[in-house]
Design a protein around this motif. Structure first.
Motif, mmCIF file in Angstrom:
data_model
loop_
_atom_site.group_PDB
_atom_site.id
_atom_site.type_symbol
_atom_site.label_atom_id
_atom_site.label_comp_id
_atom_site.label_asym_id
_atom_site.label_seq_id
_atom_site.Cartn_x
_atom_site.Cartn_y
_atom_site.Cartn_z
ATOM 1 N N ARG A 46 14.280 29.856 8.774
ATOM 2 C CA ARG A 46 14.410 28.613 9.043
ATOM 3 C C ARG A 46 15.231 28.273 10.156
ATOM 4 O O ARG A 46 15.321 27.317 11.079
ATOM 5 C CB ARG A 46 15.405 28.046 7.795
ATOM 6 C CG ARG A 46 15.211 26.817 7.743
ATOM 7 C CD ARG A 46 16.006 25.990 6.630
ATOM 8 N NE ARG A 46 15.526 26.482 5.250
ATOM 9 C CZ ARG A 46 16.416 26.899 4.304
ATOM 10 N NH1 ARG A 46 17.877 26.588 4.361
ATOM 11 N NH2 ARG A 46 16.217 27.254 3.234
ATOM 12 N N THR A 86 24.118 26.342 3.594
ATOM 13 C CA THR A 86 22.767 26.370 3.343
ATOM 14 C C THR A 86 22.314 26.842 2.001
ATOM 15 O O THR A 86 23.137 27.243 1.328
ATOM 16 C CB THR A 86 21.986 27.224 4.548
ATOM 17 O OG1 THR A 86 20.612 27.396 4.413
ATOM 18 C CG2 THR A 86 22.689 28.724 4.503
ATOM 19 N N CYS A 139 22.791 21.990 5.861
ATOM 20 C CA CYS A 139 21.419 21.978 6.363
ATOM 21 C C CYS A 139 20.866 20.904 5.536
ATOM 22 O O CYS A 139 20.620 20.875 4.498
ATOM 23 C CB CYS A 139 20.924 23.401 5.963
ATOM 24 S SG CYS A 139 19.106 23.448 6.346
ATOM 25 N N LYS A 140 20.064 20.025 6.244
ATOM 26 C CA LYS A 140 19.325 18.894 5.906
ATOM 27 C C LYS A 140 18.171 19.476 5.046
ATOM 28 O O LYS A 140 18.020 18.796 3.782
ATOM 29 C CB LYS A 140 18.523 18.284 6.968
ATOM 30 C CG LYS A 140 18.478 16.936 6.940
ATOM 31 C CD LYS A 140 17.709 16.119 8.011
ATOM 32 C CE LYS A 140 17.345 14.764 7.688
ATOM 33 N NZ LYS A 140 16.798 14.093 8.950
ATOM 34 N N ASP A 141 17.222 20.355 5.314
ATOM 35 C CA ASP A 141 16.235 21.046 4.432
ATOM 36 C C ASP A 141 17.072 21.533 3.107
ATOM 37 O O ASP A 141 16.153 21.074 2.064
ATOM 38 C CB ASP A 141 15.716 22.008 5.188
ATOM 39 C CG ASP A 141 14.696 21.626 6.360
ATOM 40 O OD1 ASP A 141 15.014 20.439 6.658
ATOM 41 O OD2 ASP A 141 13.880 22.492 6.744
ATOM 42 N N SER A 142 18.116 22.242 2.988
ATOM 43 C CA SER A 142 18.586 22.425 1.779
ATOM 44 C C SER A 142 19.133 21.320 1.009
ATOM 45 O O SER A 142 18.954 21.273 -0.322
ATOM 46 C CB SER A 142 19.798 23.431 2.015
ATOM 47 O OG SER A 142 19.503 24.610 2.665
ATOM 48 N N GLU A 156 19.603 19.174 11.242
ATOM 49 C CA GLU A 156 18.374 19.748 11.187
ATOM 50 C C GLU A 156 18.603 21.253 11.307
ATOM 51 O O GLU A 156 19.341 21.550 12.164
ATOM 52 C CB GLU A 156 17.359 19.038 12.299
ATOM 53 C CG GLU A 156 17.078 17.884 12.372
ATOM 54 C CD GLU A 156 16.149 17.310 11.232
ATOM 55 O OE1 GLU A 156 15.673 18.388 11.097
ATOM 56 O OE2 GLU A 156 15.806 16.052 11.171
ATOM 57 N N PRO A 157 17.700 22.155 10.697
ATOM 58 C CA PRO A 157 17.804 23.441 11.053
ATOM 59 C C PRO A 157 17.730 23.829 12.431
ATOM 60 O O PRO A 157 18.521 24.931 12.752
ATOM 61 C CB PRO A 157 16.422 23.982 10.509
ATOM 62 C CG PRO A 157 16.219 23.000 9.416
ATOM 63 C CD PRO A 157 16.610 21.775 9.876
ATOM 64 N N THR A 163 15.547 32.202 4.409
ATOM 65 C CA THR A 163 16.464 31.255 4.990
ATOM 66 C C THR A 163 16.505 31.736 6.667
ATOM 67 O O THR A 163 16.869 30.875 7.446
ATOM 68 C CB THR A 163 17.886 31.651 4.498
ATOM 69 O OG1 THR A 163 17.773 31.330 3.102
ATOM 70 C CG2 THR A 163 19.032 30.734 4.996
ATOM 71 N N LYS A 203 17.708 18.466 0.922
ATOM 72 C CA LYS A 203 16.345 17.913 0.310
ATOM 73 C C LYS A 203 16.203 18.830 -0.662
ATOM 74 O O LYS A 203 15.617 18.099 -1.835
ATOM 75 C CB LYS A 203 15.619 17.626 1.374
ATOM 76 C CG LYS A 203 14.343 16.702 1.289
ATOM 77 C CD LYS A 203 13.539 16.500 2.440
ATOM 78 C CE LYS A 203 12.292 15.793 1.980
ATOM 79 N NZ LYS A 203 11.158 16.048 2.899
ATOM 80 N N GLU A 204 15.905 20.071 -0.605
ATOM 81 C CA GLU A 204 15.445 20.964 -1.568
ATOM 82 C C GLU A 204 16.194 20.827 -2.814
ATOM 83 O O GLU A 204 15.633 20.975 -4.022
ATOM 84 C CB GLU A 204 15.656 22.453 -1.069
ATOM 85 C CG GLU A 204 14.516 23.315 -1.298
ATOM 86 C CD GLU A 204 14.604 24.746 -0.528
ATOM 87 O OE1 GLU A 204 13.927 25.653 -1.252
ATOM 88 O OE2 GLU A 204 15.012 24.797 0.286
#
Lengths: 93, 109, 118
Positions: A21, C40, C79-82, C101-102, A18, C84-85
């Motif tokens: 990131r 996140t 968090c956008k990535d999380s 975005e991160p 994390t 999506k994940e």
């Protein structure tokens, strides 16, 4: 300039993953506790290679990893304190 | 323990209701009496606010939130902790939540 | 007044981290600190709709997230990535949060005085 402090191994917690990131290229990573173990794996050696890295010496010695991790910078507790002062802030993941 | 309408209502040792559902406006009068407060419309505004806040958010409001909400509702001259202390002299959060039948707030004035 | 950013990194109910993070957020906000929240990893699940923590005997602190605007906590970043994940979309979240975005979260970290991770 942030000092990211990681205390658990990536096999144990997602803290390191994390942290990467959100890290800035100018930041520093300090590994202590089980986090030092990650540098035994090629995967993490590579993933951490772009960053300034420090390991807490006592935790490396306690685990018998001095020789295996000798390529990295080891610091003692007073260096640790100094680092927290020279960085703008510390994030303990 | 409060006796009300022939029923035993459980409280903690400081007099806060153990079960928020046991509360009724009539019971509030009894608790207020115990606190030596005669309830006016001004008191009820605060009591209803803290009770509704608790039922919606499952926590009691901090004094700052209470002050702000009362100010928005009743005008800026009443949106200060002094006004709330005139209604609840021992402590607005403490006494208003007690009369509203809520558990004692963990950290409050 | 300090700018304090509180990061939720762990899922709710399995540990007390989420509840402690929210307690700290409300407490700091009621002492006039400028509080922002970042969600996140599984920390995102704190914001998921339709939870019933009481089913497993856990305290329903999730309802308390709704009080954040009344404490003037308005900066809530996810968090956008999380997202999506975990296959989540904005409609799955119970708060109006800003999905970013991160690198936006990273720049937020650099702008606040303290970052505390739970």
């Amino acid at each position: 300039m942030i000092l990211h402090h990681i205390q658990s191994s990536p096999m144990q917690s997602s803290a390191l993953k994390t942290c990467l990131r959100y890290i800035d290229p100018s930041d520093t990573i300090l590994l202590s506790g089980n986090a030092v173990n990650c540098l035994l794996t090629q995967e993490w050696q590579q993933r951490l290679s772009p960053y300034k890295l420090m390991l807490l010496a006592d935790d490396v010695i306690a685990r018998g990893l001095q020789a295996r991790l000798s390529a990295y910078k080891h610091i003692d507790y007073s260096d640790f304190v100094e680092q927290t002062l020279t960085h703008k802030k510390v994030i303990s993941w | 323990m409060i006796e009300y309408n022939g029923q035993q209502i459980e409280t903690d040792h400081q007099g806060y209701l153990k079960v928020a559902k046991d509360w009724s406006p009539e019971l509030a009068l009894l608790i207020a009496q115990d606190e030596q407060i005669v309830l006016t419309d001004a008191h009820w505004e605060v009591i209803n606010f803290v009770r509704n806040f608790y039922l919606e958010f499952k926590t009691s409001p901090a004094i700052r939130v209470l002050v702000k909400a009362i100010g928005q509702k009743l005008g800026a001259d009443k949106g200060n902790s002094k006004y709330l202390y005139t209604l609840f002299p021992i402590g607005p959060a403490k006494q208003a939540t007690k009369i509203a039948g809520l558990p004692k707030p963990a950290k409050c004035i | 007044m300090k700018k304090l950013c509180i990061v939720f990194r762990q899922g709710p109910h399995g540990t007390a981290q989420g509840r402690e993070a929210l307690d700290l957020a409300l407490l700091s906000a009621s002492f006039e600190q400028e509080v922002s929240l970042v969600f996140t990893d599984e920390g995102l699940l704190n914001l998921l709709n339709h939870q019933s923590p009481e089913t497993i005997g856990a305290k329903d602190y999730i309802a308390t997230f709704g009080a954040l605007p009344l404490y003037d906590v308005d900066t809530i970043l996810v968090c956008k990535d999380s997202m999506k994940e975990l296959s989540l979309v904005e409609d799955d979240l119970k708060l109006a949060a800003e999905v970013c975005e991160p690198r936006m979260i990273a720049s937020h970290f650099s702008q606040v005085d303290e970052v505390l991770v739970f």
